[in-house]
Design a protein around this motif. Structure first.
Motif, PDB file in Angstrom:
ATOM      1  N   GLU A  69       0.848  -1.181   0.000  1.00 34.22           N
ATOM      2  CA  GLU A  69       0.000   0.000   0.000  1.00 34.22           C
ATOM      3  C   GLU A  69       0.889   1.238   0.000  1.00 34.22           C
ATOM      4  N   CYS A  70       0.704   2.102  -0.988  1.00 38.56           N
ATOM      5  CA  CYS A  70       1.393   3.384  -1.035  1.00 38.56           C
ATOM      6  C   CYS A  70       0.531   4.392  -0.281  1.00 38.56           C
ATOM      7  N   ALA A  71       1.103   5.046   0.731  1.00 43.19           N
ATOM      8  CA  ALA A  71       0.365   6.019   1.538  1.00 43.19           C
ATOM      9  C   ALA A  71       1.316   7.141   1.914  1.00 43.19           C
ATOM     10  N   GLY A  72       0.993   8.350   1.468  1.00 45.45           N
ATOM     11  CA  GLY A  72       1.913   9.448   1.687  1.00 45.45           C
ATOM     12  C   GLY A  72       3.210   9.191   0.944  1.00 45.45           C
ATOM     13  N   ALA A  73       4.328   9.399   1.612  1.00 50.43           N
ATOM     14  CA  ALA A  73       5.634   9.167   0.994  1.00 50.43           C
ATOM     15  C   ALA A  73       6.156   7.763   1.246  1.00 50.43           C
ATOM     16  N   ALA A  74       5.376   6.926   1.928  1.00 49.94           N
ATOM     17  CA  ALA A  74       5.840   5.601   2.346  1.00 49.94           C
ATOM     18  C   ALA A  74       5.144   4.494   1.580  1.00 49.94           C
ATOM     19  N   VAL A  75       5.763   3.318   1.620  1.00 53.97           N
ATOM     20  CA  VAL A  75       5.154   2.082   1.128  1.00 53.97           C
ATOM     21  C   VAL A  75       5.009   1.143   2.322  1.00 53.97           C
TER      22      VAL A  75
ATOM     23  N   ILE B 295       8.125   1.427   4.655  1.00 53.52           N
ATOM     24  CA  ILE B 295       9.373   1.500   3.908  1.00 53.52           C
ATOM     25  C   ILE B 295       9.526   2.880   3.291  1.00 53.52           C
ATOM     26  N   ASP B 296      10.744   3.408   3.345  1.00 53.22           N
ATOM     27  CA  ASP B 296      11.105   4.605   2.587  1.00 53.22           C
ATOM     28  C   ASP B 296      11.514   4.140   1.192  1.00 53.22           C
ATOM     29  N   PRO B 297      10.702   4.393   0.149  1.00 57.13           N
ATOM     30  CA  PRO B 297      11.032   3.851  -1.170  1.00 57.13           C
ATOM     31  C   PRO B 297      12.254   4.499  -1.811  1.00 57.13           C
ATOM     32  N   ALA B 298      12.701   5.632  -1.286  1.00 56.20           N
ATOM     33  CA  ALA B 298      13.890   6.272  -1.843  1.00 56.20           C
ATOM     34  C   ALA B 298      15.155   5.505  -1.500  1.00 56.20           C
ATOM     35  N   THR B 299      15.183   4.880  -0.319  1.00 54.50           N
ATOM     36  CA  THR B 299      16.375   4.168   0.139  1.00 54.50           C
ATOM     37  C   THR B 299      16.146   2.677   0.338  1.00 54.50           C
ATOM     38  N   GLY B 300      14.887   2.267   0.486  1.00 52.88           N
ATOM     39  CA  GLY B 300      14.576   0.882   0.816  1.00 52.88           C
ATOM     40  C   GLY B 300      14.612   0.598   2.299  1.00 52.88           C
ATOM     41  N   ALA B 301      14.938   1.599   3.116  1.00 56.62           N
ATOM     42  CA  ALA B 301      15.049   1.373   4.558  1.00 56.62           C
ATOM     43  C   ALA B 301      13.676   1.224   5.197  1.00 56.62           C
TER      44      ALA B 301
END
Length: 286
Positions: free
Chosen positions: A201-207, A220-226
């Motif tokens: 689920e994509c919600a805001g800036a997170a997955v 998850i932060d999709p920019a870094t994968g963290a």
């Protein structure tokens, strides 16, 4: 359901999950090697929040639904289900019987879904196709080649891309029209790959991702994968409500709120929840 049918269904589901687990283990080795090669660049600088679910409402859910995808768009709840010969896509109001429903013919095995406005995508597991549908009628519009295992999918609206999972520790970014790959990231928690990423689920800036076959959701932060948060969703069902392979799978953000709907494969209930810090007492939420 008769005992004979229940045993047969259990055997089928066991085989499905065993195949999925074996495939994910193979991919996990590749992910771990890739993470080492990156020298930990994507890894553990982020503090991982420990959260839990706070239940606001329990809703009925079809206990025969092998839930693979869950998403809300406007006031409509969409749910995709799996198992060859039993796969479907449904749409309607949350907590109510679906007002629209289509079946996938065997051997198609339905997987994740996501809505893109007037259309939606429905993935298949190993059938190597994705199905584009009319979001209102659920009618099939076209089929597109999909060369990977289909698991989860969500729409990252801010970046106009799809985010998909395949049971490994990878999130793959795709063009929302052609489904071609545009990038990928390895998901890590404190430097270690997180495998078995399932419904997204994509919600805001997170997955947000369900981790199969656990009662855990990761943010998850999709920019870094963290991984930035680990969410404990255990204890939602009573022991007598659990059947074999009734695992958590299904997360949908409720538009305009900080709330989510969560459910699982073969669960008799769906829950409207908020995520709160672990250790806090239950409250009414927001």
């Amino acid at each position: 359901m008769s005992e004979r049918v229940r045993r047969a269904a259990t055997a089928v589901l066991a085989g499905v999950l065993l195949l999925a687990s074996c495939a994910a283990e193979d991919r996990a080795s590749d992910d771990a090697a890739g993470s080492r090669a990156l020298g930990g660049r994507q890894a553990g600088a982020h503090r991982v929040e420990r959260l839990r679910v706070n239940v606001l409402e329990a809703l009925p859910h079809d206990p025969q639904a092998f839930t693979q995808g869950l998403e809300m768009a406007g006031g409509t709840l969409y749910e995709g289900t799996g198992i060859s010969g039993r796969s479907s896509l449904r749409a309607g109001l949350r907590g109510k019987p679906p007002t629209a429903r289509v079946a996938l013919p065997a051997p198609l095995f339905g997987e994740g879904i996501t809505v893109l406005g007037r259309t939606l995508w429905q993935l298949t597991w190993r059938n190597r196709i994705a199905i584009e549908r009319d979001a209102r009628t659920l009618a099939e519009l076209r089929r597109v080649p999909y060369p990977d295992d289909g698991w989860g999918v969500c729409l990252d609206r801010a970046r106009h891309r799809l985010v998909t999972s395949d049971g490994s520790a990878r999130l793959t970014f795709r063009d929302p029209d052609a489904l071609t790959k545009t990038g990928e990231v390895t998901v890590t928690e404190e430097g270690r790959p997180v495998t078995e990423l399932n419904e997204l689920e994509c919600a805001g800036a997170a997955v947000y991702a369900n981790v199969l076959p656990t009662n855990r959701i990761v943010r998850i932060d999709p920019a870094t994968g963290a991984v930035t948060a680990s969410i404990d969703a255990s204890g939602l069902l009573r022991a007598d409500e659990l059947v074999p392979w009734a695992v958590l799978n299904g997360i949908a953000a409720v538009p305009g709120t900080n709330q989510f709907l969560i459910t699982g494969k073969l669960w008799p209930k769906m829950f409207r929840v908020v995520f709160v810090p672990a250790g806090t007492t239950s409250g009414s939420g927001a």
